[in-house]
Design a protein around this motif. Structure first.
Motif, PDB file in Angstrom:
ATOM      1  N   ASP A  94       0.869  -1.167   0.000  1.00  0.00           N
ATOM      2  CA  ASP A  94       0.000   0.000   0.000  1.00  0.00           C
ATOM      3  C   ASP A  94       0.914   1.228   0.000  1.00  0.00           C
ATOM      4  O   ASP A  94       1.653   1.454   0.968  1.00  0.00           O
ATOM      5  CB  ASP A  94      -0.889  -0.029   1.240  1.00  0.00           C
ATOM      6  N   LEU A  95       0.876   2.007  -1.079  1.00  0.00           N
ATOM      7  CA  LEU A  95       1.838   3.097  -1.229  1.00  0.00           C
ATOM      8  C   LEU A  95       1.762   4.087  -0.084  1.00  0.00           C
ATOM      9  O   LEU A  95       2.788   4.486   0.474  1.00  0.00           O
ATOM     10  CB  LEU A  95       1.621   3.813  -2.567  1.00  0.00           C
ATOM     11  N   SER A  96       0.565   4.504   0.284  1.00  0.00           N
ATOM     12  CA  SER A  96       0.430   5.487   1.346  1.00  0.00           C
ATOM     13  C   SER A  96       0.995   4.953   2.660  1.00  0.00           C
ATOM     14  O   SER A  96       1.675   5.679   3.404  1.00  0.00           O
ATOM     15  CB  SER A  96      -1.042   5.881   1.517  1.00  0.00           C
ATOM     16  N   LEU A  97       0.719   3.688   2.941  1.00  0.00           N
ATOM     17  CA  LEU A  97       1.227   3.075   4.166  1.00  0.00           C
ATOM     18  C   LEU A  97       2.752   3.049   4.149  1.00  0.00           C
ATOM     19  O   LEU A  97       3.411   3.420   5.132  1.00  0.00           O
ATOM     20  CB  LEU A  97       0.678   1.659   4.309  1.00  0.00           C
ATOM     21  N   LYS A  98       3.327   2.621   3.049  1.00  0.00           N
ATOM     22  CA  LYS A  98       4.781   2.534   2.960  1.00  0.00           C
ATOM     23  C   LYS A  98       5.419   3.924   3.048  1.00  0.00           C
ATOM     24  O   LYS A  98       6.467   4.099   3.682  1.00  0.00           O
ATOM     25  CB  LYS A  98       5.190   1.829   1.668  1.00  0.00           C
ATOM     26  N   GLN A  99       4.814   4.911   2.409  1.00  0.00           N
ATOM     27  CA  GLN A  99       5.344   6.269   2.489  1.00  0.00           C
ATOM     28  C   GLN A  99       5.380   6.753   3.934  1.00  0.00           C
ATOM     29  O   GLN A  99       6.365   7.372   4.369  1.00  0.00           O
ATOM     30  CB  GLN A  99       4.496   7.216   1.644  1.00  0.00           C
ATOM     31  N   ASP A 100       4.328   6.473   4.678  1.00  0.00           N
ATOM     32  CA  ASP A 100       4.280   6.894   6.073  1.00  0.00           C
ATOM     33  C   ASP A 100       5.317   6.158   6.904  1.00  0.00           C
ATOM     34  O   ASP A 100       5.988   6.758   7.759  1.00  0.00           O
ATOM     35  CB  ASP A 100       2.881   6.658   6.640  1.00  0.00           C
ATOM     36  N   ARG A 103       8.691   7.639   6.163  1.00  0.00           N
ATOM     37  CA  ARG A 103       8.822   8.957   6.781  1.00  0.00           C
ATOM     38  C   ARG A 103       9.185   8.809   8.252  1.00  0.00           C
ATOM     39  O   ARG A 103      10.120   9.467   8.749  1.00  0.00           O
ATOM     40  CB  ARG A 103       7.519   9.745   6.634  1.00  0.00           C
ATOM     41  N   THR A 118       9.490  -4.150  -1.521  1.00  0.00           N
ATOM     42  CA  THR A 118       8.365  -4.068  -2.445  1.00  0.00           C
ATOM     43  C   THR A 118       8.643  -4.791  -3.758  1.00  0.00           C
ATOM     44  O   THR A 118       9.761  -4.788  -4.264  1.00  0.00           O
ATOM     45  CB  THR A 118       7.994  -2.601  -2.742  1.00  0.00           C
ATOM     46  N   ASP A 125       8.570   6.994  -5.498  1.00  0.00           N
ATOM     47  CA  ASP A 125       7.257   7.137  -4.869  1.00  0.00           C
ATOM     48  C   ASP A 125       7.322   6.762  -3.391  1.00  0.00           C
ATOM     49  O   ASP A 125       6.685   7.412  -2.549  1.00  0.00           O
ATOM     50  CB  ASP A 125       6.235   6.253  -5.584  1.00  0.00           C
ATOM     51  N   ARG A 129       7.665  11.283   0.958  1.00  0.00           N
ATOM     52  CA  ARG A 129       7.425  12.091   2.150  1.00  0.00           C
ATOM     53  C   ARG A 129       8.696  12.385   2.944  1.00  0.00           C
ATOM     54  O   ARG A 129       8.635  12.947   4.035  1.00  0.00           O
ATOM     55  CB  ARG A 129       6.393  11.407   3.052  1.00  0.00           C
TER      56      ARG A 129
END
Length: 317
Positions: A94-100, A103, A118, A125, A129
């Protein structure tokens, strides 16, 4: 990565199949492994799973309790990453999860090497963050992660070359075969190749040419054993005899596109799914997952060791 010298502490984020493989391999290599997981039973889950990985490590079986002594469990990403020199992320795709996650890990450990397992997402991408997005580097293993040598190292265009070298050195120290991709493409390389073969395999089963079990027998008895020794290009180079790939292309090259045009593009509908699942149950259902995985791991280790030994014999004076 600003920490001098080889890393001693690795944070593993997640406790899924890939994370468990990394955990066992890192611990066997002498790293202290700091684990962060959202599972309430993370410690018990790892303890139950570790014996399966411990007995099939590339260098030989290691007592699970010896590996377990190098593990510590933490409630948050920040706690796990805070004292780590390397972070290997393995959370859901999950991109948003991994970005968080990146961060948080990056803020907790500004000097750590940030790596992702991944199989689908691009490094630029993943690091979006962070103050320096190129800091996140993909280190994509091939399952099972503790056995198969390949790690695809994929970096964003603005990645620091020193970080890429550090990632390569880290994986090489583990006995892996790190290959740096010259540019990031969706799916990377190994999975794209696997997907192409799987598509034609499914087409042949759908058309009733072979069953699932028969298809696997064909692959393991032919191109599977061949590819353990030489890749597709060298195989065709040797197929051209003394003239090599040039000779082969001169005689067969014009027919390649005609052959590709005849390959299948099967629709993955409900009927196909049922056919595949029924045949898979018939071919593999008599054995439990642990038994199948153990058999695979023993054979995989034997193949890797045999190929390595054969290569060493070629180099001998």
């Amino acid at each position: 990565m600003t920490n001098p010298g080889p890393p001693r502490t690795v944070a593993v984020l997640g406790t899924g199949t890939i994370a468990l493989g990394w955990t066992a391999l890192f611990a066997a290599a002498g790293f202290d492994v700091r684990i962060a997981s959202t599972r309430a039973d993370a410690e018990e889950h790892v303890e139950r799973s570790l014996p399966q990985y411990a007995r099939s490590l590339p260098g030989g079986a290691v007592p699970p309790e010896k590996l377990g002594a190098r593990l510590s469990f933490h409630r948050t990403v920040e706690e796990a990453a805070s004292d780590a020199e390397v972070v290997q992320e393995n959370v859901l795709e999950d991109l948003s999860l991994k970005q968080d996650v990146f961060r948080r890990a990056g803020e907790a450990s500004p000097g750590a090497l940030l790596l992702s397992s991944t199989s689908t997402l691009l490094p630029a991408d993943l690091g979006a963050r962070l103050d320096r997005p190129g800091r996140v580097i993909v280190g994509h293993p091939f399952n099972p992660a503790h056995l198969v040598p390949l790690v695809e190292v994929v970096a964003a265009e603005d990645a620091d070359p020193a970080d890429v070298r550090a990632a390569v050195d880290f994986y090489a120290r583990l006995g892996k075969t790190p290959v740096v991709l010259r540019r990031a493409v969706p799916g990377f390389v190994a999975n794209r190749l696997q997907s192409a073969l799987l598509r034609e395999s499914i087409h042949l089963v759908r058309e009733g040419v072979v069953t699932v079990g028969e298809l696997d027998d064909i692959v393991t008895a032919s191109i599977g054993s061949r590819w353990a020794v030489v890749g597709p290009f060298q195989a065709f180079h040797l197929g051209g005899g003394a003239g090599g790939l040039r000779h082969l292309m001169a005689h067969l090259g014009d027919g390649l596109e005609r052959g590709w045009a005849g390959l299948g593009n099967p629709p993955v509908d409900a009927a196909l799914k049922e056919k595949l699942l029924t045949q898979a149950d018939e071919a593999f259902g008599a054995h439990s997952y642990p038994r199948l995985a153990a058999r695979r791991d023993r054979a995989q280790n034997a193949v890797i060791a045999a190929v390595r030994e054969a290569g060493s014999a070629d180099d001998a004076p």
